[in-house]
Design an enzyme around this catalytic site. Structure first.
Site, PDB file in Angstrom:
ATOM      1  N   THR A 130       0.494  -0.954  -0.347  1.00  0.00           N
ATOM      2  CA  THR A 130       0.014   0.384  -0.458  1.00  0.00           C
ATOM      3  C   THR A 130       0.969   1.628   0.121  1.00  0.00           C
ATOM      4  O   THR A 130       2.094   1.095   0.227  1.00  0.00           O
ATOM      5  CB  THR A 130      -0.971  -0.395   1.205  1.00  0.00           C
ATOM      6  OG1 THR A 130      -0.390   0.528   2.819  1.00  0.00           O
ATOM      7  CG2 THR A 130      -1.960  -1.134   1.496  1.00  0.00           C
ATOM      8  N   GLY A 149     -10.815   1.565  15.122  1.00  0.00           N
ATOM      9  CA  GLY A 149      -9.143   2.553  15.643  1.00  0.00           C
ATOM     10  C   GLY A 149      -9.044   3.835  14.739  1.00  0.00           C
ATOM     11  O   GLY A 149      -8.334   4.440  14.513  1.00  0.00           O
ATOM     12  N   GLU A 150     -10.424   3.551  13.681  1.00  0.00           N
ATOM     13  CA  GLU A 150     -10.129   4.303  12.440  1.00  0.00           C
ATOM     14  C   GLU A 150     -11.942   5.315  13.058  1.00  0.00           C
ATOM     15  O   GLU A 150     -12.437   5.085  13.102  1.00  0.00           O
ATOM     16  CB  GLU A 150     -10.721   3.769  10.716  1.00  0.00           C
ATOM     17  CG  GLU A 150      -9.655   2.612  10.960  1.00  0.00           C
ATOM     18  CD  GLU A 150      -8.115   3.380  10.461  1.00  0.00           C
ATOM     19  OE1 GLU A 150      -8.228   4.437  10.218  1.00  0.00           O
ATOM     20  OE2 GLU A 150      -7.236   3.038  11.240  1.00  0.00           O
ATOM     21  N   ASP A 163      -4.464  -3.983  12.994  1.00  0.00           N
ATOM     22  CA  ASP A 163      -5.957  -3.860  12.577  1.00  0.00           C
ATOM     23  C   ASP A 163      -5.882  -2.466  11.601  1.00  0.00           C
ATOM     24  O   ASP A 163      -6.920  -3.144  11.236  1.00  0.00           O
ATOM     25  CB  ASP A 163      -6.699  -3.910  13.606  1.00  0.00           C
ATOM     26  CG  ASP A 163      -6.317  -4.676  14.935  1.00  0.00           C
ATOM     27  OD1 ASP A 163      -6.861  -5.214  15.202  1.00  0.00           O
ATOM     28  OD2 ASP A 163      -5.505  -4.948  16.472  1.00  0.00           O
ATOM     29  N   GLY A 223       4.085  -6.836  12.881  1.00  0.00           N
ATOM     30  CA  GLY A 223       3.993  -5.575  13.961  1.00  0.00           C
ATOM     31  C   GLY A 223       3.692  -5.242  15.106  1.00  0.00           C
ATOM     32  O   GLY A 223       4.363  -6.679  16.012  1.00  0.00           O
ATOM     33  N   THR A 224       2.635  -4.262  15.898  1.00  0.00           N
ATOM     34  CA  THR A 224       2.274  -4.737  17.085  1.00  0.00           C
ATOM     35  C   THR A 224       1.905  -5.954  17.482  1.00  0.00           C
ATOM     36  O   THR A 224       0.891  -5.735  18.710  1.00  0.00           O
ATOM     37  CB  THR A 224       1.939  -3.172  17.462  1.00  0.00           C
ATOM     38  OG1 THR A 224       0.673  -2.832  16.060  1.00  0.00           O
ATOM     39  CG2 THR A 224       2.260  -2.085  17.362  1.00  0.00           C
ATOM     40  N   GLY A 225       1.284  -6.558  16.810  1.00  0.00           N
ATOM     41  CA  GLY A 225       0.015  -7.435  16.301  1.00  0.00           C
ATOM     42  C   GLY A 225      -1.318  -6.994  16.241  1.00  0.00           C
ATOM     43  O   GLY A 225      -1.518  -6.146  15.517  1.00  0.00           O
TER      44      GLY A 225
END
Length: 356
Positions: free
Chosen positions: A85, A335-336, A112, A148-150
C-alpha cells in the site's frame, strides 16, 4: 508463478490505480493447475496486502523476513501476489479489484488498521463486491497475518502473534464465516468494521492515539490522557433492534463489539465473538479520570462488567444519538476515526468467509 521483482502500476476502474510490487491480478501466463496423477487441481490465487510503513516500518521489515518461508510453504500450490500500500485507503482499492478478478483470498498483512481497510474493500456502495465471473459462485475469502505490534482481532480468535502460524492457516485453506458490523449515518457511504466500534471518550482517545503511533501501544495511554482533558460525560439516547428509544445519562463511552479487544489488548467487550450474529454493547457511565486509573486492570482483563456504572447487552442493531445534539461526540471503528454522532450500528451475520 507470479513474479515479485518488478514494480508495476496497474490500472483500475477509470482513473484510479494500484501501485504494487507486481500486478495482483492473476498472471495469464502462470501455471494455473497442479497435476495430481491424471487429474489437475486448480492453483489458488492469493493476494497479500502489506502496509510497509505499519508499526513504524517494522511490518515491512518483518514481511521481508517472512516472504522466503511463505514462498516455500505456499508456492507449489498457490499463485502468490504481494501488493504494497502507498497510503490511506489504498488497501480498500486493492481488495476490491482483487475480488472482482476472482482471487481466492485477500490476506491483510500487519495490524488492525490494514485489516480494517481490507474488510471495507469487500464492500462497495452498500453491497458486497463480487467477481466479474458470477457463474461459478466463487467467493473471495479474507485472511490475516498479524505483524508489527500485533492484532486485537487476532487476540479474540486466540491466534498467536506468530506469522508462521498464520501461513499454516492459509496453507490449510479452511474457511469460516464471520460477522461484520456496518455503520451508517445521516449521509455518506456506510462503513464496515470487524472488531470494535466505539463512541465518545474511547473514540476520542483513539483519535489522539493515532498521532503517537511511533510509541507503540503506549500511544493508547497518551491518547487517553489527552482525551480526558476537557472531557465531559454526555446524555445519550439509544434504540436497540428497532425498539423504543432509551435514555442513558452521563455516558463516558459506548462500545459496540463484534470481537473482544481494542486499544492494544483491552478486553472491552469480553463476551463478543465474530460468529455470534449479534454485538455485545458495553456502556460506561459517569466515569471520572481516576475511575480509569483504579479500574484499568479490570478493563484489560475483561472483568469490568461487574463494576458499578458498567452495563452490557446484546444487540443486532443499535442507534446512538446525543440528547443535546452538540455534534461533537467522536465515533471510531477498529481504531479509525469516522466523525461524530448520530450513528447506527448493524450486524451483517456471516458476511465474509475468513481463512482460519
Amino acid at each position: 508463478m507470479l513474479s515479485f521483482h518488478h514494480v508495476a502500476v496497474v490500472p483500475m476502474a477509470k482513473s484510479s490505480f494500484i501501485r504494487a510490487e507486481q500486478s495482483w491480478a492473476p498472471d495469464p501466463t502462470a501455471d494455473r493447475t497442479i497435476p495430481v496423477g491424471s487429474a489437475a487441481i486448480r492453483r489458488r490465487d492469493l493476494v497479500f496486502v502489506v502496509n510497509p510503513r505499519g508499526a513504524n516500518g517494522s511490518t515491512g521489515n518483518e514481511w521481508k523476513k517472512l516472504l522466503p518461508y511463505l514462498r516455500s510453504r505456499l508456492g507449489k500450490e498457490c499463485n502468490i501476489c504481494e501488493s504494497m500500500t502507498s497510503g490511506p485507503c489504498h488497501a480498500i482499492d486493492i481488495t476490491r479489484e482483487a475480488i472482482r478478478e476472482g482471487v481466492d483470498a485477500v490476506i491483510a498483512v500487519g495490524g488492525d488498521g490494514t485489516l480494517h481497510e481490507v474488510v471495507n474493500g469487500f464492500f462497495w456502495g452498500g453491497k458486497p463486491v463480487s467477481s466479474h465471473d458470477l457463474k461459478d459462485g466463487h467467493k473471495t475469502a479474507l485472511g490475516l497475518i498479524p505483524l508489527g505490534t500485533g492484532s486485537d482481532f487476532a487476540r479474540t480468535l486466540d491466534w498467536k502473534n506468530d506469522p508462521c502460524d498464520a501461513v499454516e492457516r492459509i496453507a490449510n485453506g479452511m474457511r469460516s464465516p464471520v460477522d461484520i458490523g456496518v455503520i451508517s449515518g445521516q449521509s455518506g457511504e456506510p462503513h464496515y468494521f470487524i472488531n470494535v466500534a466505539d463512541v465518545h471518550l474511547s473514540a476520542k482517545a483513539g483519535f489522539y492515539a493515532s498521532r503517537y503511533k511511533k510509541f507503540g501501544n503506549l500511544c493508547y495511554v497518551i491518547g487517553a490522557l489527552q482525551a480526558f482533558s476537557g472531557h465531559q460525560n454526555q446524555d445519550f439516547k439509544i434504540k436497540v433492534d428497532d425498539g423504543d428509544w432509551e435514555a442513558y445519562s452521563q455516558v463516558t463511552a459506548l462500545c459496540v463489539g463484534n470481537a473482544k479487544f481494542f486499544g492494544g489488548g483491552m478486553k472491552i467487550t469480553p463476551n463478543a465473538y465474530p460468529s455470534s450474529r449479534d454485538f455485545e454493547v458495553v456502556i460506561l457511565q459517569d466515569f471520572k479520570w481516576y475511575d480509569f486509573i483504579l479500574k484499568l486492570h479490570k478493563l484489560y482483563n475483561g472483568t469490568h462488567l461487574s463494576v458499578k456504572n458498567v452495563s452490557s447487552r446484546r444487540a443486532r442493531s443499535i442507534e446512538v444519538e446525543e440528547i443535546t445534539n452538540s455534534g461533537s461526540i467522536y465515533v471510531q471503528s477498529d481504531g479509525e476515526h469516522l466523525g461524530f454522532l448520530p450513528r447506527k450500528f448493524t450486524i451483517l451475520p456471516g458476511a465474509i468467509d475468513m481463512v482460519c
